[in-house]
Each structure stands twice: as structure tokens, then as C-alpha cells.
Write a protein that holds these residues in place. Structure first.
Motif, PDB file in Angstrom:
ATOM      1  N   ILE A  90     -35.540   3.722  -0.963  1.00 18.87           N
ATOM      2  CA  ILE A  90     -34.998   2.458  -0.470  1.00 18.87           C
ATOM      3  C   ILE A  90     -36.112   1.448  -0.244  1.00 18.87           C
ATOM      4  CG2 ILE A  90     -33.857   1.379   1.510  1.00 18.87           C
ATOM      5  CD1 ILE A  90     -32.067   3.853   1.651  1.00 18.87           C
ATOM      6  N   GLY A  93     -37.042  -0.048  -3.399  1.00 13.02           N
ATOM      7  CA  GLY A  93     -35.963  -0.705  -4.133  1.00 13.02           C
ATOM      8  C   GLY A  93     -35.402   0.118  -5.265  1.00 13.02           C
ATOM      9  N   ARG A  94     -35.646   1.423  -5.275  1.00 16.15           N
ATOM     10  CA  ARG A  94     -35.077   2.279  -6.324  1.00 16.15           C
ATOM     11  C   ARG A  94     -33.701   2.807  -5.934  1.00 16.15           C
ATOM     12  NH1 ARG A  94     -37.423   6.657  -6.457  1.00 16.15           N
ATOM     13  NH2 ARG A  94     -38.983   6.430  -4.822  1.00 16.15           N
ATOM     14  N   ALA A  95     -33.317   2.635  -4.677  1.00 11.97           N
ATOM     15  CA  ALA A  95     -32.010   3.090  -4.195  1.00 11.97           C
ATOM     16  C   ALA A  95     -31.575   2.144  -3.082  1.00 11.97           C
ATOM     17  CB  ALA A  95     -32.086   4.535  -3.703  1.00 11.97           C
ATOM     18  N   GLY A  96     -30.343   2.336  -2.630  1.00 10.89           N
ATOM     19  CA  GLY A  96     -29.821   1.481  -1.580  1.00 10.89           C
ATOM     20  C   GLY A  96     -28.522   0.827  -2.011  1.00 10.89           C
ATOM     21  N   ARG A  97     -28.169  -0.233  -1.318  1.00 10.27           N
ATOM     22  CA  ARG A  97     -26.900  -0.921  -1.556  1.00 10.27           C
ATOM     23  C   ARG A  97     -27.166  -2.411  -1.702  1.00 10.27           C
ATOM     24  NH1 ARG A  97     -22.618  -2.194   3.058  1.00 10.27           N
ATOM     25  NH2 ARG A  97     -20.789  -2.810   1.854  1.00 10.27           N
ATOM     26  N   PHE A 122     -31.744   0.579 -12.468  1.00 12.40           N
ATOM     27  CA  PHE A 122     -31.684   1.136 -11.113  1.00 12.40           C
ATOM     28  C   PHE A 122     -30.365   1.893 -10.926  1.00 12.40           C
ATOM     29  CE2 PHE A 122     -34.205  -2.758 -11.007  1.00 12.40           C
ATOM     30  CZ  PHE A 122     -35.412  -2.269 -10.524  1.00 12.40           C
ATOM     31  N   VAL A 125     -28.846   2.656  -7.314  1.00 17.04           N
ATOM     32  CA  VAL A 125     -28.450   1.578  -6.410  1.00 17.04           C
ATOM     33  C   VAL A 125     -26.931   1.415  -6.448  1.00 17.04           C
ATOM     34  CG1 VAL A 125     -28.598  -0.903  -5.945  1.00 17.04           C
ATOM     35  CG2 VAL A 125     -30.646   0.364  -6.626  1.00 17.04           C
ATOM     36  N   LEU A 285     -34.305  -4.935  -3.244  1.00 15.56           N
ATOM     37  CA  LEU A 285     -33.320  -4.954  -4.321  1.00 15.56           C
ATOM     38  C   LEU A 285     -33.038  -6.374  -4.801  1.00 15.56           C
ATOM     39  CD1 LEU A 285     -30.784  -2.301  -2.993  1.00 15.56           C
ATOM     40  CD2 LEU A 285     -32.436  -2.028  -4.857  1.00 15.56           C
TER      41      LEU A 285
END
Length: 301
Positions: A90, A93-97, A122, A125, A285
Motif C-alpha cells: 500500500i 501504491g502496488r495495492a489498496g483502494r 496494478f 488495486v 495510487l
């Protein structure tokens, strides 16, 4: 009195020794000498209040207390590893919402390609896509209920950034049976005496003013007979004969039977589509999405 939480380094040493059941092998696996390993285990046993290993010459075995602790220790270490990996993903910025608002007509143009490219780059995401008109998107950005907006004709905002994705021409939207629909090109002045169906100004003030400004430039003020919040509804109302409209050229992709789309003359006006974001937002992101926009629309400003 509650006992203090067990430190993770001691749990790690405990799990390794429980797996090896040999102080020398466990110390080598941990990359430390045997005395520090023994100290770690003793400190952990002091905190638990019971021996975790039985020690006999040439033999190390888990006690009942040690066998009880081992699954929980493994879970704690696994949870920590999982949490660290998630935090790194996260943070980078490789994961998250990422919550994205978009004007409905953009589902016919830039949105599919933009989201496809972003998801390829990504895949971990989660994208939360919300359809809304321009003015509500600006409000949602300020209220932090979306992270990115795809808007038409945004007005300058000090706290928001905007990057142009595309500029598209306008078309006249006519009932297919209307005499003007027989022409390939329609002059704006030809629409002067016809009722109009338009989006309410409240949902997109800049676009509304641009459309009415085009009419004023052609020598007339449009007589608005009906408002509709979505362009698809505008087209449906035009089909019924309630009026005509001016709309972004991407509306042609609706392909509603009984509706004709014609190029207007002069064909010089363009409506701006832009991506919008909060300037002070630290969500990485957003930067990745903007980089994808630059890739998809390198000529944007």
C-alpha cells in the motif's frame, strides 16, 4: 496483573528452536550464537511463567506449555509478515483502494481504456467506480469520498489539480425524422427556433455555459423545454420529439434508434475532459493513475 505482551524476536527464536529441537542448529538458522538464543528462550519462559522446553543431555523437547504456545506464536509471526507485506504494497501504491468518479458519457470514451491499462499495471488495486456528473464529483473530491474524478469542463479550483484527457467536438442531437437529420452537417443557427433538451446547469455549470454560449454566438438563446441529468436520457427525450440538443460527440456511441447525430458548423468548439484530484492527497495510487493518464493521453495538459 496482566502479563506484558510477548516480544516478537523471542517468539521467532522460540518457533525456530521448536522446529529444530537443537540449540546449535536453531542458533545457526537464526544467525546468532547459542548463548544469546538461550537468553531469548529464558526471557520468554520468564514472561510465560513456565518452561517451554525440557532440556536433557542431547535432547530438547517441547513441554505442554510450549506445545500450546507454538501455534499462536506461528500465527503471530505470520500475521506480522502479512501485515508488513500489505503495508509495503500500500505504501508503494502496488495495492489498496482507489475510488474513481466519472461522468456517464466517459464510459463511452476514455474510461474503458484508462481502467484497462491501470488494472494491467496494478492488478492488486481495488477500483471503486462511481458514476456521477461533474459538480457532484467536485464536491465528492472535497469531501474525500472519491480520490479521482473524470469530469467535463471543470472550473479552476485552488485545491484541486486537473489534467486534460481529451478534447472532443460537439454534435447536434436530432429526432431521426426531423428534416435537419437529412443533412450531413447542421448549422447552429438552424436550431434557433427549436426547443432544447439539456442537462441542468447545476450538474455541470461550465459545460452548460459552453453549450448555451455556442448558441448565443450563433445569434440565439436556446429555448430549453426539458432538462435531463444523463446524456442517454437527453437522447431518449430528443427521440420523443421534445426537442433537440447539443452534446459531446462521444454521445454518438449510444446509437439510440430514432435519434440522429450530426456534425455542427462551424466545427471549432471542443469540450474538455479532465482527470481531477486533490493536490495535497498523499495516496500514491493517485500518482499511478495520473501516470496512466499521461500514457493514455500524452497530449493532455
Amino acid at each position: 496483573m496482566e502479563r506484558p505482551e510477548l516480544p516478537l524476536p523471542q517468539l521467532h527464536a522460540f518457533v525456530v528452536l521448536a522446529e529444530e529441537l537443537h540449540f546449535g542448529h536453531a542458533a545457526a538458522r537464526l544467525g546468532i550464537a547459542q548463548p544469546p538464543l538461550s537468553q531469548q528462550i529464558r526471557r520468554l519462559e520468564d514472561k510465560v511463567g513456565h518452561a517451554l522446553f525440557s532440556r536433557r543431555p542431547g535432547q530438547v523437547a517441547l513441554t505442554p506449555a510450549g506445545r500450546e504456545l507454538l501455534p499462536a506464536a506461528r500465527r503471530a509471526l505470520a500475521d506480522l509478515a502479512s501485515g508488513l507485506a500489505a503495508a509495503r504494497a500500500i505504501g508503494s501504491g502496488r495495492a489498496g483502494r482507489l475510488r474513481i468518479g466519472f461522468a456517464a458519457s466517459l464510459a463511452l470514451t476514455v474510461l474503458p481504456g484508462l481502467l484497462h491499462t491501470f488494472r494491467q499495471r496494478f492488478p492488486d488495486v481495488h477500483l471503486d467506480i462511481q458514476e456521477m456528473t461533474t459538480a457532484p464529483q467536485i464536491t465528492a473530491l472535497r469531501d474525500k469520498t472519491i480520490d479521482i474524478g473524470l469530469v467535463r469542463e471543470p472550473s479552476p479550483e485552488a485545491d484541486l489539480g486537473f489534467k486534460t484527457v481529451l478534447r472532443e467536438p460537439f454534435v447536434a442531437v436530432l429526432p431521426a425524422a426531423h428534416p435537419l437529420a437529412a443533412q450531413r452537417t447542421v448549422k447552429l443557427a438552424d436550431l434557433a427556433d427549436l426547443p432544447f433538451v439539456l442537462l441542468p446547469r447545476a450538474v455541470g455549470p461550465q459545460l452548460y455555459d459552453q453549450i448555451t454560449g455556442l448558441c448565443v454566438g450563433a445569434g440565439f438563446t436556446p429555448r430549453i423545454a426539458q432538462h435531463a441529468v444523463e446524456w442517454q436520457t437527453v437522447c431518449a427525450l430528443v427521440k420523443t420529439g421534445l426537442g433537440v440538443s447539443l452534446a459531446p460527440a462521444s454521445i454518438r456511441r449510444i446509437r439510440l434508434e430514432g435519434v440522429a447525430f450530426r456534425t455542427i458548423a462551424p466545427d471549432t468548439a471542443r469540450t474538455r475532459v479532465a482527470v481531477a484530484w486533490r493536490r495535497n492527497d498523499e495516496n500514491p495510487l493517485i500518482g499511478h493513475l495520473l501516470a496512466t493518464v499521461s500514457q493514455e493521453a500524452p497530449g493532455g495538459d
